[in-house]
Design a protein around this motif. Structure first.
Motif, mmCIF file in Angstrom:
data_model
loop_
_atom_site.group_PDB
_atom_site.id
_atom_site.type_symbol
_atom_site.label_atom_id
_atom_site.label_comp_id
_atom_site.label_asym_id
_atom_site.label_seq_id
_atom_site.Cartn_x
_atom_site.Cartn_y
_atom_site.Cartn_z
ATOM 1 N N TYR A 1 -5.743 -8.026 4.735
ATOM 2 C CA TYR A 1 -6.251 -9.044 3.814
ATOM 3 C C TYR A 1 -5.121 -9.928 3.306
ATOM 4 C CZ TYR A 1 -10.492 -6.168 3.450
ATOM 5 O OH TYR A 1 -11.643 -5.463 3.719
ATOM 6 N N LEU B 1 0.838 -1.196 0.000
ATOM 7 C CA LEU B 1 0.000 0.000 0.000
ATOM 8 C C LEU B 1 0.874 1.247 0.000
ATOM 9 C CD1 LEU B 1 -1.567 0.777 3.496
ATOM 10 C CD2 LEU B 1 0.502 -0.601 3.172
ATOM 11 N N PRO C 1 -9.094 -4.508 0.313
ATOM 12 C CA PRO C 1 -10.437 -4.952 -0.075
ATOM 13 C C PRO C 1 -10.649 -5.061 -1.576
ATOM 14 C CG PRO C 1 -10.484 -2.683 0.696
ATOM 15 C CD PRO C 1 -9.119 -3.208 0.999
ATOM 16 N N LYS C 2 -9.709 -4.577 -2.388
ATOM 17 C CA LYS C 2 -9.842 -4.611 -3.841
ATOM 18 C C LYS C 2 -9.096 -5.781 -4.480
ATOM 19 C CE LYS C 2 -9.964 0.447 -3.694
ATOM 20 N NZ LYS C 2 -9.295 1.702 -4.120
ATOM 21 N N TRP D 1 -3.221 -4.148 3.236
ATOM 22 C CA TRP D 1 -4.095 -3.460 4.168
ATOM 23 C C TRP D 1 -5.156 -2.622 3.475
ATOM 24 C CZ3 TRP D 1 -2.940 -4.110 9.379
ATOM 25 C CH2 TRP D 1 -1.679 -4.660 9.671
ATOM 26 N N ASP D 2 -6.236 -2.378 4.198
ATOM 27 C CA ASP D 2 -7.035 -1.184 3.979
ATOM 28 C C ASP D 2 -6.416 -0.166 4.919
ATOM 29 O OD1 ASP D 2 -8.814 0.919 4.025
ATOM 30 O OD2 ASP D 2 -10.586 -0.347 3.910
ATOM 31 N N TYR E 1 -7.644 -1.798 12.061
ATOM 32 C CA TYR E 1 -7.321 -1.857 10.638
ATOM 33 C C TYR E 1 -7.738 -3.227 10.103
ATOM 34 C CZ TYR E 1 -4.127 2.002 11.731
ATOM 35 O OH TYR E 1 -3.579 3.186 12.155
ATOM 36 N N ASP E 2 -8.074 -3.285 8.827
ATOM 37 C CA ASP E 2 -8.366 -4.561 8.172
ATOM 38 C C ASP E 2 -7.173 -4.980 7.330
ATOM 39 O OD1 ASP E 2 -10.872 -4.758 9.293
ATOM 40 O OD2 ASP E 2 -11.909 -3.889 7.566
ATOM 41 N N TYR F 1 -6.884 2.797 5.906
ATOM 42 C CA TYR F 1 -7.640 3.712 6.762
ATOM 43 C C TYR F 1 -8.208 2.959 7.972
ATOM 44 C CZ TYR F 1 -7.539 7.450 3.262
ATOM 45 O OH TYR F 1 -7.135 8.437 2.395
ATOM 46 N N ARG G 1 -5.522 1.836 -0.074
ATOM 47 C CA ARG G 1 -6.370 0.791 0.526
ATOM 48 C C ARG G 1 -6.557 -0.378 -0.446
ATOM 49 N NH1 ARG G 1 -11.181 4.487 2.455
ATOM 50 N NH2 ARG G 1 -11.390 2.659 3.759
ATOM 51 N N LYS H 1 -9.496 -12.264 5.951
ATOM 52 C CA LYS H 1 -9.542 -10.891 6.436
ATOM 53 C C LYS H 1 -9.348 -10.879 7.954
ATOM 54 C CE LYS H 1 -12.735 -6.906 6.429
ATOM 55 N NZ LYS H 1 -14.101 -6.483 6.020
#
Length: 336
Positions: free
Chosen positions: A327, A172, A238-239, A200-201, A324-325, A203, A235, A256
């Motif tokens: 992935y 990221l 999630p994509k 990561w996401d 934080y998320d 944010y 981020r 996740k």
């Protein structure tokens, strides 16, 4: 077991995120976690080469300006702490993809090379490559490992010598075109081979609203906003699933993880994860913000230091419950 409860079990296992992370409201001496962090001393030293020096930090020279975080010893120590954080989240696993007998492997954006070193040690039969813009990796490494200085966003030349496994982690704010990068991975992986991205996401959020209107929230709004205006993806986590599917991968799997910031969770494992997350975050607030804000938003070094100090203070505030998320996404190139 009803069909609904079975589905709920599967979702909980896949996402690793509780519906609500319970706050530890009891008084607790956190010194044990500080002792654990201070005992972590496996830092890898930089090569003595020409670099860019700016605002008291050191940056890569090859493809100058394409990566906005420092590559000095302080940042390298932070990257090694992040490696330990990821191992803690993944139950000491370097990867989750179901690879078998890998013969040729590459780690994209290898940083200090710590993941590649561990992988080469675990798989002595594999030829392992670590690729990065900065030659900051150690020279004493497993014999089946080599490091290359290269820009992974440039055109690759690996299609004629494809890999069994391609790994990337924590990219990221360093990649502008993830879709292109993942398509290059698809072209450079053998039929039946696996690609895994861990990211990561960037944010954070809070489940109870405690992050709202804090210095920490302002920090990420300003810093990631600058990265995004400069064209970087802040981020990607999630994509990743959609990017993998669009590239042609099959058997795409997503894990996740909820990663708290600080020692505020009641759950012992999450408290430990949060301790490591806070340690690496505090070590990186200034470094992550300096180049992005001074080069693109006309901030002064002093203004960045104040912003980072506010974020650091909020990270230690047990009343602010940031999460934080993270992935882990892997997919397979079809056999045919």
């Amino acid at each position: 077991m009803t069909e609904t409860s079975a589905l709920e079990q599967i979702t909980a296992t896949t996402n690793n995120i509780p519906a609500n992370v319970e706050v530890d409201n009891s008084y607790e001496n956190d010194s044990s976690y500080g002792d654990e962090l201070s005992s972590y001393s496996a830092s890898l030293r930089s090569s003595v080469l020409e670099y860019r020096h700016e605002n008291g930090r050191r940056y890569h020279k090859f493809r100058d300006g394409s990566y906005l975080l420092p590559n000095d010893e302080s940042e390298n120590d932070r990257l090694d702490m992040t490696h330990e954080l990821c191992l803690l989240m993944l139950q000491r696993k370097l990867y989750l993809a179901p690879i078998k007998n890998p013969q040729r492997v590459i780690d994209l954006g290898t940083g200090t090379g710590i993941w590649a070193i561990d992988f080469a040690d675990q798989h002595p039969e594999a030829e392992v490559i670590g690729c990065d813009l900065s030659p900051i990796q150690p020279t004493l490494v497993p014999p089946n490992l080599k490091f290359l200085v290269d820009d992974i966003e440039s055109e690759w030349a690996y299609e004629k010598h494809p890999f069994d496994f391609i790994h990337a982690r924590n990219l990221l704010c360093s990649i502008k075109d993830f879709e292109k990068l993942i398509k290059q991975c698809y072209r450079s992986i053998k039929p039946g081979g696996w690609v895994e991205f861990q990211d990561w996401d960037g944010y954070p959020y809070s489940q109870d609203g405690s992050l709202e209107d804090t210095g920490l929230q302002k920090y990420f709004s300003e810093v990631y906003g600058a990265f995004e205006e400069a064209g970087y993806e802040a981020r990607p986590g999630p994509k990743l699933e959609q990017w993998f599917e669009d590239a042609g991968f099959v058997n795409v799997h997503v894990e996740k993880f909820a990663v708290p910031l600080g020692v505020w969770p009641k759950d012992r494992h999450l408290k430990k994860v949060g301790t490591w997350m806070r340690a690496q975050a505090e070590a990186g607030y200034e470094g992550a913000a300096l180049a992005a804000l001074t080069r693109f938003k006309n901030w002064t070094k002093e203004e960045v230091i104040v912003l980072a100090s506010q974020a650091r203070a909020d990270s230690r505030n047990r009343k602010i419950h940031s999460i934080y998320d993270f992935y882990v996404v892997y997919g397979q190139r079809p056999e045919n």
